[in-house]
Scaffold this motif. Sequence first.
Motif, PDB file in Angstrom:
ATOM      1  N   GLY A  71       7.239  -4.031  -0.638  1.00  0.00           N
ATOM      2  CA  GLY A  71       8.654  -3.987  -1.012  1.00  0.00           C
ATOM      3  C   GLY A  71       9.323  -2.720  -0.515  1.00  0.00           C
ATOM      4  N   TRP A  72       8.653  -1.578  -0.687  1.00  0.00           N
ATOM      5  CA  TRP A  72       9.206  -0.319  -0.172  1.00  0.00           C
ATOM      6  C   TRP A  72       9.310  -0.354   1.338  1.00  0.00           C
ATOM      7  N   ALA A  73       8.261  -0.868   2.018  1.00  0.00           N
ATOM      8  CA  ALA A  73       8.257  -0.899   3.482  1.00  0.00           C
ATOM      9  C   ALA A  73       9.392  -1.771   4.007  1.00  0.00           C
ATOM     10  N   ASN A  74       9.589  -2.938   3.399  1.00  0.00           N
ATOM     11  CA  ASN A  74      10.675  -3.821   3.832  1.00  0.00           C
ATOM     12  C   ASN A  74      12.025  -3.130   3.710  1.00  0.00           C
ATOM     13  N   TYR A  76      12.739   0.066   3.439  1.00  0.00           N
ATOM     14  CA  TYR A  76      12.878   1.258   4.272  1.00  0.00           C
ATOM     15  C   TYR A  76      13.194   0.877   5.720  1.00  0.00           C
ATOM     16  N   ILE A  77      12.469  -0.106   6.265  1.00  0.00           N
ATOM     17  CA  ILE A  77      12.711  -0.515   7.646  1.00  0.00           C
ATOM     18  C   ILE A  77      14.124  -1.054   7.808  1.00  0.00           C
ATOM     19  N   GLN A 173      19.738   4.815   5.488  1.00  0.00           N
ATOM     20  CA  GLN A 173      19.212   6.164   5.333  1.00  0.00           C
ATOM     21  C   GLN A 173      18.623   6.607   6.663  1.00  0.00           C
ATOM     22  N   PRO A 174      18.643   7.886   6.951  1.00  0.00           N
ATOM     23  CA  PRO A 174      18.099   8.371   8.233  1.00  0.00           C
ATOM     24  C   PRO A 174      16.595   8.149   8.306  1.00  0.00           C
ATOM     25  N   LEU A 182       4.255   4.464   8.701  1.00  0.00           N
ATOM     26  CA  LEU A 182       3.534   3.900   7.561  1.00  0.00           C
ATOM     27  C   LEU A 182       4.103   2.541   7.170  1.00  0.00           C
ATOM     28  N   ALA A 183       5.424   2.437   7.124  1.00  0.00           N
ATOM     29  CA  ALA A 183       6.043   1.177   6.733  1.00  0.00           C
ATOM     30  C   ALA A 183       5.706   0.068   7.724  1.00  0.00           C
ATOM     31  N   ARG A 184       5.783   0.374   9.012  1.00  0.00           N
ATOM     32  CA  ARG A 184       5.477  -0.645  10.014  1.00  0.00           C
ATOM     33  C   ARG A 184       3.996  -1.015   9.980  1.00  0.00           C
TER      34      ARG A 184
END
Length: 270
Positions: A71-74, A76-77, A173-174, A182-184
């Motif tokens: 959820g965080w990764a989605n 953030y990307i 967000q920048p 990490l997210a990818r």
Amino acid sequence: MTTHISTGFGLISAFRGNKNALLLIAFSFYYKWIEALLLNTSIITHQYIHKDIVLPYELATCAFFLLCLEGWANRYIIEIEHFRLLKQAQDTASWPAPTQTYYTAFVGLCSLLFRPFFRMTLIVIPVLTPFTEHLNDFTPVAWMSKVPLWTAGAWLLWSELKVLFYLSKPASQPPHFLKEALARWVLMTLLALCMVTFKVGFRSFFWLPNPITVQSLLTILFPFSLFFTMFFLPLRLVEFWVDWVDCRTLSHKIIYIASAVWLMFTIVTH
């Protein structure tokens, strides 16, 4: 010497702005490693042509932790790509929502159906089943021991609804290089796990004769198109959408779609 320098600059120019196609190429190598790992540790053969991927508890637990980060990764990307879009377009560009066409809306619907299904059967059930079996000894009725599984299923479905909301109305967000990497990686790993599971279960739909002919390619065109629309795109909905938005020109979009189709073809036919 001049020829080599010109060729080098030409290749750099060709791939400039096409980091999305390069990411797909990188994923193809990473997928092969994940596939080899699962085929050596997790494949269960019921019949000669009926095989399933069943993760060992240790691998399933690691995947479960990645699932908690998804959820965080989605989000953030999506947010950093929205930030890049606004920055490059000087705040004049609008983010396209998945509901802008019937096709992308259908892909979004498939994501609600199949993404939770694959994650539930491949990751959540193997992790929570020992706990529910132990819980069954302390519950007065059998259905109460299944509550953790139902809760996890509802959480997965809610997570997918939030993904569609973030894709429709993203914040920004920048970017930070390590966070993006990490997210990818989280999204890439979960995608590889789900795609190996599908490939093992539905491999018979994509077997090609040797040698490959035009007729054989036409034979798998329909199941391939269905898989591409109903499984491949929904399973990597976030990555596909933000990378598509990141393609600024028509040539970038063509290269990206071609690389996505080629990736899918090589995965299901090898």
